[in-house]
Scaffold this motif. Structure first.
Motif, PDB file in Angstrom:
ATOM      1  N   GLU A  87      17.123  17.873 -11.198  1.00 57.88           N
ATOM      2  CA  GLU A  87      17.192  16.798 -11.677  1.00 57.88           C
ATOM      3  C   GLU A  87      17.676  15.415 -11.257  1.00 57.88           C
ATOM      4  OE1 GLU A  87      16.795  18.922 -16.320  1.00 57.88           O
ATOM      5  OE2 GLU A  87      19.237  17.932 -15.643  1.00 57.88           O
ATOM      6  N   ASP A 136      14.379  24.878 -16.866  1.00 49.63           N
ATOM      7  CA  ASP A 136      14.808  23.943 -17.780  1.00 49.63           C
ATOM      8  C   ASP A 136      14.320  24.362 -19.121  1.00 49.63           C
ATOM      9  OD1 ASP A 136      12.301  24.116 -18.420  1.00 49.63           O
ATOM     10  OD2 ASP A 136      12.020  21.536 -17.418  1.00 49.63           O
ATOM     11  N   ARG A 137      13.881  23.403 -20.173  1.00 50.19           N
ATOM     12  CA  ARG A 137      13.988  24.402 -21.840  1.00 50.19           C
ATOM     13  C   ARG A 137      12.433  24.125 -21.863  1.00 50.19           C
ATOM     14  NH1 ARG A 137      17.761  20.275 -26.106  1.00 50.19           N
ATOM     15  NH2 ARG A 137      19.160  19.708 -24.774  1.00 50.19           N
ATOM     16  N   ALA A 166      23.318  18.322 -16.793  1.00 44.02           N
ATOM     17  CA  ALA A 166      21.503  18.907 -16.747  1.00 44.02           C
ATOM     18  C   ALA A 166      21.658  19.624 -17.822  1.00 44.02           C
ATOM     19  CB  ALA A 166      22.017  20.278 -16.295  1.00 44.02           C
ATOM     20  N   SER A 167      20.046  19.100 -18.304  1.00 45.98           N
ATOM     21  CA  SER A 167      20.044  18.764 -18.911  1.00 45.98           C
ATOM     22  C   SER A 167      19.818  20.547 -19.870  1.00 45.98           C
ATOM     23  CB  SER A 167      18.444  18.813 -19.035  1.00 45.98           C
ATOM     24  OG  SER A 167      17.484  20.001 -18.486  1.00 45.98           O
TER      25      SER A 167
END
Length: 781
Positions: free
Chosen positions: A726, A718-719, A680-681
């Protein structure tokens, strides 16, 4: 005679409240924004933080003057001192008549009480604590319990219950672990939502607490700063609250004491207004935790005066000051008149409070506070039976390697330990006996609470049962070891009944303000257990606690281990039933049980670097994992089937299995569904619970269980701070605990990254059928 529009039930609640507000003075509006706590102790030995500093004794003249403008809330008419339920209900009705008669508009107060483990009132049923609810993995059971609690509250004239606690355990050293449902947000959310539904179905306002981040305090210290990151808050802390609001319909939220990254929750408009109301659509009331608004000045020091504290809290979104007026009274009125606080903030909060009173019927002309009957039974046989059932389902059999349990009916049993013969060993800190009666030693318990020793003698009438206390809960004296060892040496089996004493602010080993430095058993209980094991007689460790304790010291040395988290007034018979075999244990751990007492106060929700590895000599692997629990029967899982291995990020996936009871007695298994996200991110927990199903089966019986997975359940922050799904590979794991996987299915999410809105799916739908069948897609919502 013309009825004022605000009294007209034919009009909408909004129209009625708008009319009423237009008629009210500033003082009358602010009066709706606070409670009064009659009889609160000011001697430094109270039931709330800094009660001795913040509470105020009020004379009769001051009370009369205060209520001439109206009153928002009455605080704990039953939960402050022991009062007969029937007499208490009549006294509350008289107080409500007095409040309604004193003001121009005749509006009564909302009466609130604690109901964390049952109605916190004298002679009311003491149910198991929330950690025990989590151990049941049984939302319908908890919903019915809450419905019963709600009915009892309403019968006494109470409108609002301060429960459930939806804090997710992050460090088991924290004293309030017993008040939580566990260390997993999905379990906490589903069980908490069930409680909300039950309480609200009885017409009682459920209050979610503590919003938000309270359990993530640094060092597990009560009220300590929270240093959690935005993703931990978004993905672990907040989901249970969102679920209980959207799926449960809770009508109130309590702001937490803590600060997060320097911002106290009680002064955080991003939390209490932007997230809670603008994003989640909440329309109910936000109440302060006790003295939480005053703490903005005295503890957080982000306000220089009570008026500034009131301004900060109102602007953030707190509608009601509890438990008593400190900041929202004269300081607020004077600040508004001086132009320092916009009156629109007062109007906003007063509108929310009055809308809720309208929903409760408190603005209706035919409102009456009198109870339906003068005889109010808060501990009915039906309540006790349900308390017994919750307790029985919550008992966790952690280990039984040699089949020492169930106990033979004619065994020689030595019962040893400080928790075996004490009724309070069954109760958490928010039970009335532990919370209030300790200040009234002359008053009887009010409810029957069999001790485990008493219950075991009833359960096994043909057994020879002896007893020795051995030691106290925290007393360092070991003089009793000799007698305890002698009793054990004479027996076929020894039951070591150890654990916690619930209390408040250091007056116990578990409970609010009873935080610990490590997870060793309190006092010299560990040394007592060592001495008992050294006899060579099989030792069954029975734990009656409010938190998990480290058990690696005795790995492989015990005959069996039974864990009960403060199981309530019927806990003695419930645990005795599990020991005798009358009850087949079905509880599962809502918190991991650690191997070592210090160095890794951890939960199972860890990314790769939070797990055991070569980079550190400390191994955080628990002795017993989240979700673990054994049975006296056996279950097999077979015929695993999944649908297409590729689905879009807005698709569905069905995963089925057949569960069969292959043993000789009835029992319940808990099928747990975990998600593993390989890439994952941002870093993700190695596994996390996304679904579960309790399945009760007779010997030889089988059931088909189907989980309907939606990719929304794989989402994370997420970021950039968005909640997203995702595309890529996922793994769904069917398991008996977070560490014991029976079957894994890999699937691929296809399509673009999908950002989620507030209507995302929060629940994994499950089906249980008698006949095995191919998995089908769930019906359209």
């Amino acid at each position: 005679m013309t009825t004022a529009p605000w009294r007209d039930p034919a009009l909408s609640a909004a129209a009625r409240v708008d009319d009423l507000l237009s008629r009210m003075t500033l003082q009358e509006k602010t009066a709706q924004l606070y409670g009064v706590w009659v009889g609160a102790a000011t001697d430094g030995d109270g039931v709330a933080p800094h009660q001795h500093d913040m509470a105020t004794d009020r004379t009769a003249d001051e009370w009369d003057e205060l209520i001439t403008h109206g009153l928002g809330q009455l605080t704990r008419s039953f939960g402050t001192a022991p009062v007969d339920p029937g007499l208490g209900a009549q006294a509350l009705a008289r107080a409500q008549r007095r409040i309604a008669g004193a003001g121009r508009f005749g509006i009564p107060a909302v009466a609130h009480e604690e109901c964390l483990a049952g109605f916190t009132a004298w002679r009311a049923t003491a149910y198991p604590v929330p950690l025990a609810w989590g151990a049941t993995f049984d939302p319908p059971l908890v919903e019915e319990m809450a419905r019963r609690i709600g009915r009892d509250l309403r019968s006494a004239g109470v409108h609002q219950g301060l429960a459930p606690v939806l804090d997710v355990v992050r460090d088991p050293r924290w004293g309030r672990v017993e008040e939580t449902i566990g260390e997993d947000p999905y379990l906490t959310g589903t069980i908490g939502t069930a409680y909300v539904r039950g309480l609200e179905s009885a017409g009682v306002i459920a209050t979610l607490k503590h919003f938000a981040g309270y359990a993530s305090s640094a060092g597990a210290r009560n009220l300590a700063p929270v240093r959690a990151g935005v993703r931990e808050l978004a993905d672990v802390t907040l989901p249970p609250f969102e679920m209980a609001l959207r799926e449960g319909g809770a009508r109130s939220v309590m702001a937490a004491y803590n600060e997060t990254d320097g911002v106290p929750a009680s002064a955080d408009p991003g939390l209490l207004t932007e997230l809670l109301r603008s994003e989640w659509g909440f329309t109910g009331t936000v109440v302060a935790d006790y003295f939480g608004i005053g703490f903005l000045q005295t503890l957080h020091r982000v306000a220089g005066s009570p008026a500034q504290a009131a301004h900060a809290a109102l602007a953030a979104g707190i509608d009601v000051e509890l438990p008593t007026v400190k900041c929202y009274g004269t300081p607020l009125v004077e600040a508004v008149l001086a132009g320092e606080v916009p009156e629109e903030l007062v109007d906003r909060a007063a509108r929310r409070v009055l809308l809720q009173k309208c929903e409760l019927g408190l603005l209706d002309e035919d409102w009456t506070p009198e109870p339906a009957t003068s005889h109010i039974d808060l501990d009915s046989p039906g309540n006790r039976a349900w308390a017994r059932r919750v307790a029985e389902e919550s008992v966790v059999l952690l280990d039984n390697p040699d089949g020492v349990l169930p106990l033979p009916p004619d065994a020689r049993v030595a019962v040893v330990g400080p928790r075996a013969a004490d009724a309070l060993a069954m109760l958490g800190c928010y039970s009335f006996p532990s919370h209030v009666l300790t200040h009234h030693p002359e008053v009887p318990m009010g409810i029957e609470i069999p001790t485990l020793l008493e219950a075991l003698r009833t359960e096994l009438p043909d057994a020879k049962v002896t007893f020795a206390e051995g030691c106290g809960v925290t007393d360092p004296d070991t003089a009793g070891f000799e007698e305890a060892v002698a009793r054990a040496s004479e027996a076929d089996v020894c039951l070591a009944v150890l654990g916690d004493r619930a209390g408040l602010f250091g007056r116990g080993t578990s409970g609010e303000g009873c935080d610990v430095t490590d997870l060793r058993l309190p006092g010299v209980q560990a040394e007592l257990l060592d001495a008992l094991v050294a006899t060579g007689v099989p030792v069954v460790l029975v734990l009656l606690t409010g938190r998990p304790y480290a058990l690696g010291r005795w790995a492989g040395r015990l005959g069996a281990v039974v864990q009960a988290f403060f199981p309530g007034e019927e806990g003695g018979p419930a645990v005795a039933g599990a020991l005798s075999g009358r009850v087949n244990p079905s509880g599962r751990l809502p918190v991991s049980v650690p191997r070592d007492p210090g160095g890794q106060p951890w939960t199972y929700l860890q990314p790769p670097l939070g797990l055991a590895g070569e980079v550190s000599n400390l191994d955080p692997t628990p002795q017993y994992a989240f979700g673990h629990g054994r049975s006296y029967t056996s279950f097999t899982w077979a015929d695993f089937q999944g649908t297409a291995p590729e689905i879009p990020t807005d698709g569905t996936y069905a995963l089925s299995l057949t569960v069969r009871n292959t043993g000789a007695r009835a029992g319940a298994d808990v099928v747990q569904l975990y998600l593993h996200d390989p890439v994952a991110s941002v870093t993700r927990p190695d596994v996390r619970l996304i679904g579960y199903q309790r399945v009760e089966l007779e010997p030889g019986e089988s059931r088909r269980v189907t989980f309907h997975f939606h990719p929304d359940l794989s989402s994370f922050t997420d970021r950039s701070g968005r909640r997203v799904i995702e595309p890529g590979e996922l793994e769904l794991r069917l398991a008996v605990s977070s560490a014991n996987v029976r079957h894994a299915e890999r699937l691929t999410l296809t399509g673009p990254v999908r950002a989620l809105s507030a209507d995302r799916r929060l629940l994994c739908a499950t089906e249980v059928s008698a006949e095995a069948s191919s998995p089908e897609e769930p019906p359209a919502p």
